[in-house]
Design an enzyme around this catalytic site. Structure first.
Site, PDB file in Angstrom:
ATOM      1  N   ARG A 161       6.820  -7.067 -13.625  1.00  0.00           N
ATOM      2  CA  ARG A 161       6.559  -7.954 -12.488  1.00  0.00           C
ATOM      3  C   ARG A 161       5.235  -7.571 -11.828  1.00  0.00           C
ATOM      4  O   ARG A 161       5.131  -6.518 -11.206  1.00  0.00           O
ATOM      5  CB  ARG A 161       7.686  -7.890 -11.455  1.00  0.00           C
ATOM      6  CG  ARG A 161       7.397  -8.774 -10.241  1.00  0.00           C
ATOM      7  CD  ARG A 161       8.631  -9.089  -9.402  1.00  0.00           C
ATOM      8  NE  ARG A 161       9.170  -7.936  -8.714  1.00  0.00           N
ATOM      9  CZ  ARG A 161      10.130  -8.023  -7.774  1.00  0.00           C
ATOM     10  NH1 ARG A 161      10.640  -9.201  -7.462  1.00  0.00           N
ATOM     11  NH2 ARG A 161      10.584  -6.923  -7.193  1.00  0.00           N
ATOM     12  N   ASP A 442      13.894  -2.725  -0.177  1.00  0.00           N
ATOM     13  CA  ASP A 442      12.530  -2.862  -0.683  1.00  0.00           C
ATOM     14  C   ASP A 442      11.763  -3.777   0.247  1.00  0.00           C
ATOM     15  O   ASP A 442      12.219  -4.077   1.364  1.00  0.00           O
ATOM     16  CB  ASP A 442      12.522  -3.360  -2.134  1.00  0.00           C
ATOM     17  CG  ASP A 442      12.991  -4.799  -2.283  1.00  0.00           C
ATOM     18  OD1 ASP A 442      13.331  -5.450  -1.281  1.00  0.00           O
ATOM     19  OD2 ASP A 442      13.004  -5.288  -3.432  1.00  0.00           O
TER      20      ASP A 442
END
Length: 539
Positions: A161, A442
């Site tokens: 990613r 996160d």
């Protein structure tokens, strides 16, 4: 080494030597010069779209692409090697030990993250590229504190990613302009590994984050075509799974798949960023105020609607409809609390597989067994593309629904402040994901906490258990109370001072900043040795 390209950091010199080669920099420069103007125009278009929403224009499915949604004849590419069965995907940053543990976890795939689970120091970005290169070539084994870390014979399939279109890479400039973080991460991984991956029976596979429009997917597809031609690789070798994690993208799922159809491997329910986007995009709408973060579950109407539409859309086009992340992580030394947390994970994964998802995300290797057992029991084949969900009828009003039961509580305010401060301080200290109160936090979850606090102050909501109105001064007091209690290697007085001032400034703004990572990137850039021009003033 390459005309017009400058490296503005002396950090990670060995990784720079190995990764920022002359040929690789030439490729990055070509990507920048070909696509940067389009990226910038699309970012401007995002701002214009937000202004229309602020003015009261409702979100809807685009009229100009109705023919794409209505046409049943077009399909996406068949699954690439290794992506036929994705029932459990583990995610995490690109630290060397974490890469080995994730690849060895037993999950079908590993989403190696340069984005929300990663702090983009230059050392993290470049060492991550080294680690993935070495893992692909099976040269990543090492020893630490007497323990050997070694890849198993059949590790998980690797998916990478890169950062989103909105983020710059200030440590590398081309023609005196910073590179796109997306193109930097994508380009280095592709250039160094694409042919090696194919030779080993896999391919260059990506997760594509935070898109807001199908034209942003078209840009990715153009990048893919350009890059494959650049190294004489057959078109269609690259595969990209798009995270549907912004509210506008939920209205354009068919269009996003259509733009990427020769390279598409499906869509993913990026649930936490989606909640963040729901709040941010509807910032001017008082009716869109959400309750405590814990109450915004996958069962609330707007979340359930988006999930059902995603599964229906993907299966109609014969690609994977991937589920999202349960935030719970194993709890050591407390069996009762651990069983309660794992029960939530089981319920979440059961909901996903019975809804028709083809796979799910986990954040910890110990959860792999739970997720795998549930998917093995309820998904007998490699995927569920045959489950069409033709019963699903999702209207624009369903995706925009604000029917969310729950309350705004003192605990909810304190939890948001603590998470926002702890995560942001850790991020400034070089860590992009942290365990907090037995949840893995996160950037996406930290963003929810930030914009919820802003939203509650903006609309002067009352705390249900005390009746107090949430004001900026009230949030200041909670910040001042919580900040001194935070512990951890990154919770330094300097970092906490920066993030406390940042959060106090955010709740006073007319509109919240687009991304905290963009706001705080200047601190990382200067710490990496960039010129002072990269130090933003965001307070």
């Amino acid at each position: 080494m390459v005309a017009g390209v400058q490296i503005h950091s002396q950090h990670a010199q060995q990784a720079q030597t190995e990764i920022l080669t002359e040929d690789a920099l030439t490729f990055l420069a070509a990507l920048h010069r070909t696509f940067e103007s389009t990226r910038q125009s699309l970012l401007v278009a995002r701002e214009a779209a937000q202004q229309r929403l602020d003015a009261g224009q409702p979100l809807d499915f685009p009229s100009e692409t109705a023919h794409i949604r209505a046409d049943p004849s077009w399909l996406c590419a068949v699954p690439a090697p290794g992506l036929e069965d994705r029932r459990v995907e583990i995610t995490g940053p690109t630290d060397r030990k974490m890469v080995i543990n994730a690849l060895n976890s037993g999950a079908k795939t590993f989403m190696a993250d340069f984005e929300d689970a990663n702090c983009p120091t230059f050392a993290n970005m470049l060492n991550g590229q080294v680690n993935l290169r070495d893992a692909i070539r099976r040269k990543i084994d090492f020893e630490s504190n007497g323990k050997a870390y070694k890849l198993v014979e059949k590790p998980a399939v690797l998916i990478v990613r890169p950062r989103g279109w909105h983020l710059d890479e200030p440590r590398v400039t081309v023609d005196n302009a910073p590179m796109s973080g997306s193109l930097f991460d994508f380009g280095l991984y592709f250039f160094h590994n694409a042919k090696e991956l194919v030779a080993r029976g896999s391919g260059p596979y990506y997760y594509l984050p935070k898109m807001e429009h199908y034209l942003e997917a078209r840009l990715w597809n153009d990048v893919f075509n350009f890059s494959q031609a650049y190294i004489s690789m057959p078109l269609g070798t690259i595969r990209g799974t798009v995270l549907i994690e912004t509210l506008p993208a939920a209205f354009q799922m068919d269009e996003i798949l259509f733009e990427l159809r020769t390279h598409s491997s499906g869509l993913n329910c990026g649930r936490w960023d989606y909640i963040f986007s729901f709040i941010k995009k509807r910032r001017a709408d008082r009716s869109a105020v959400l309750p405590d973060r814990k109450d915004v579950t996958m069962e609330v109407h707007f979340m359930d609607s988006y999930v059902r539409l995603l599964i229906q859309t993907c299966h109609r086009r014969r690609v994977a409809a991937m589920g999202g992340m349960s935030a719970q992580i194993p709890i050591k030394n407390d069996p009762k609390a651990n069983e309660a947390a794992m029960s939530k994970v089981r319920a979440d994964k059961l909901r996903e597989v019975t809804a028709g998802h083809d796979g799910t995300w986990i954040a910890h290797p110990l959860i792999n067994q739970i997720a795998t057992e549930i998917f093995n029991k309820h998904m007998l084949g490699p995927n569920q593309y045959h489950i069409r969900r033709e019963d699903v009828k999702v209207a624009a009003a369903d995706l925009a629904s604000t029917k969310v039961p729950g309350q705004i509580t003192t605990d909810g305010v304190h939890s948001n402040v603590a998470t926002s401060l702890a995560y942001s301080a850790a991020w400034l200290g070089g860590n992009g994901c942290i365990p907090l109160n037995y949840l893995m936090e996160d950037a996406a979850t930290a963003e929810i906490t930030r914009v919820q606090l802003w939203q509650w102050v903006k609309y002067g909501v009352r705390i249900s258990d005390t009746g107090s109105v949430i004001t900026a001064d009230y949030i200041d007091g909670v910040i001042d109370e919580i900040a001194p209690t935070l512990k951890g290697p990154a919770a330094t007085e300097k970092n906490l001072d920066i993030v406390a001032k940042y959060l106090k400034s955010q709740v006073r703004k007319e509109w919240p900043s687009e991304f905290l990572t963009s706001d705080l990137m200047g601190y990382l850039a200067v710490a990496d040795g960039c010129p002072a021009q990269w130090q933003r003033s965001v307070l």
